[in-house]
Design a protein around this motif. Structure first.
Motif, short mmCIF file in Angstrom:
data_model
loop_
_atom_site.label_atom_id
_atom_site.label_comp_id
_atom_site.label_asym_id
_atom_site.label_seq_id
_atom_site.Cartn_x
_atom_site.Cartn_y
_atom_site.Cartn_z
N GLU A 144 0.84 -1.20 0.00
CA GLU A 144 0.00 0.00 0.00
C GLU A 144 0.87 1.25 0.00
N VAL A 145 0.59 2.15 -0.92
CA VAL A 145 1.32 3.41 -1.00
C VAL A 145 0.31 4.53 -0.77
N ASN B 102 7.11 9.83 0.96
CA ASN B 102 8.56 9.97 0.98
C ASN B 102 9.07 10.82 -0.19
N GLY B 103 8.12 11.46 -0.88
CA GLY B 103 8.51 12.34 -1.98
C GLY B 103 8.80 11.62 -3.27
N ARG B 104 8.45 10.33 -3.35
CA ARG B 104 8.70 9.57 -4.58
C ARG B 104 7.47 9.59 -5.46
N ARG B 105 7.69 9.76 -6.75
CA ARG B 105 6.55 9.80 -7.68
C ARG B 105 6.26 8.41 -8.26
N HIS B 106 4.99 8.02 -8.24
CA HIS B 106 4.58 6.73 -8.80
C HIS B 106 3.59 6.97 -9.94
#
Lengths: 153, 240
Positions: B205-206, B225-229
């Motif tokens: 889960e994100v 966490n600032g990561r783009r998906h």
């Protein structure tokens, strides 16, 4: 470490001209050796519970690209026609559409790739035997990702 | 009111319109139908399905449960275009403006009133659409997440006229180029940007904030966490 990542490493090896590459990421270690005729890719995991060798994938010799698993002549690969999420079974908890060793015929549904709720049934185009499943349930796949290897009968 | 399929047939001469009082699922029946534009309608379904074979509540006589067979190029945005088409038809016919949860769930006051499932089957797209029209209430387990046009507008609606509106709207939206579909979707869906959602990605889960659509219509998500998906498949839901 998943198949796309391993493919990336193989490509990096081809691009750089290096003969051998070993990468450790978490518990997974991958060693890729470039030989005369075939490349050998061995993924091992440090986890004691898992089998020591998870995947053994061979790819055609450089400069052939893209590196698709094809260890013997005449094998056919089934690739994803779209970007999406791979489902091995028709619903959660259900049995997989196919397993390694199963005989398949043209039209047999092998898996579903979902893209924005468009469920694409991926069908087999030849008669034969499934000899490898390359993607885990729920994993994202790209256009052209190899999903299955079939030995035609 | 019993459903009268002849009203639909009269509105679309030459089109195949099959009506079943009760069936397992219109998707199963449509898999055997090849005519472009054919519509398979059921008054009730004993095995209505949603995404990934989840059950779809298909109470008799209250809903519109149908599958449209489309011999069309399955652009990835097709499924969004169909969602937009149904949204517009409902708005035009009942005045109720639904939100769209990417890629194509229709929500009224945060509850689902229409679900759409598209399957690519032997070169045809089967677009399965379930609209909760005249349901007075829902079973306990669905009450918090489902609603109907009747619950939202306070009156019942003739299902035949609504279906005709929806089929016309689908035809119009399928003619739109991809960039027009994406622009319309961005305008119509509150989920495209700045919405806090959870989604299952590769078994995990994100959570994060939605950050628009990419050029192909996939939903972008900036996680905590600032990561783009890039979200490829459904299953987006609001979260804390």
């Amino acid at each position: 470490m998943n198949i796309p990542e391993i493919k990336e490493l193989i490509q990096a090896l081809i691009d750089s001209g290096v003969a051998e590459l070993e990468v450790q990421r978490g518990e997974n270690r991958v060693r890729i050796v470039r030989g005369g005729a075939v490349q050998e890719v061995v993924v091992t995991t440090a986890s004691a519970a898992a089998a020591p060798v998870q995947h053994v994938v061979s790819a055609p010799a450089v400069p052939a690209a893209p590196p698709a698993p094809k260890a013997e002549e005449g094998l056919q690969t089934v690739k994803s026609p779209i970007v999406g999420t791979y489902y091995a079974a028709p619903s959660p908890g259900a049995s997989d559409f196919v397993n390694v060793g199963d005989s398949v015929k043209p039209g047999k549904v092998l898996c579903i790739v979902e893209s924005m709720k468009l469920m694409n049934e991926i069908e087999c185009e030849v008669s034969g035997t499934i000899i490898a499943k390359h993607v885990e349930n729920g994993q994202p796949v790209e256009y052209g990702t190899t999903l299955f290897t079939v030995r035609p009968s | 009111m019993p459903f009268n399929p002849d009203l639909v047939r009269a509105a679309f001469p030459g089109r195949r319109v099959d009506f079943y009082k009760e069936t397992g699922s219109t998707m199963t029946l449509a898999a055997k139908v090849h005519e472009d534009g054919a519509v398979i309608i059921a008054d009730s379904q004993t095995g209505g399905i949603g995404r990934y074979n989840r059950p779809w509540h298909s109470a008799p006589s209250d809903g519109l449960y149908f599958t449209v067979v489309l011999r069309t190029t399955p652009l990835p945005v097709l499924t969004m275009a169909i969602g937009l088409a149904v949204q517009e038809a409902i708005a035009r016919y009942t005045g109720l403006h639904c939100d769209i949860r990417w890629p194509n769930d229709l929500l009224a006051n945060g509850k689902k009133c229409c679900g759409i499932l598209t399957q690519l089957h032997e070169e045809r797209v089967l677009a399965g659409i379930g609209i909760n029209v005249n349901h007075e209430s829902f079973p306990f387990e669905l009450d918090a997440i489902a609603t109907s046009l009747r619950v939202e507008t306070g009156r019942t609606w003739p299902r035949e006229a609504l279906l005709i509106e929806v089929l016309n709207s689908i035809e119009a939206f399928l003619r739109l180029p991809q960039d027009a579909v994406l622009a319309a979707f961005t305008q119509q869906s509150s989920y495209v940007r700045g919405r806090r959602v959870a989604v299952e990605l590769n078994g995990t889960e994100v959570r994060g904030i939605t950050a628009g659509l990419d050029a192909n219509g996939y939903l972008l998500l900036d996680d905590d966490n600032g990561r783009r998906h890039t979200i490829l498949a459904g299953g987006v839901r609001p979260c804390s």
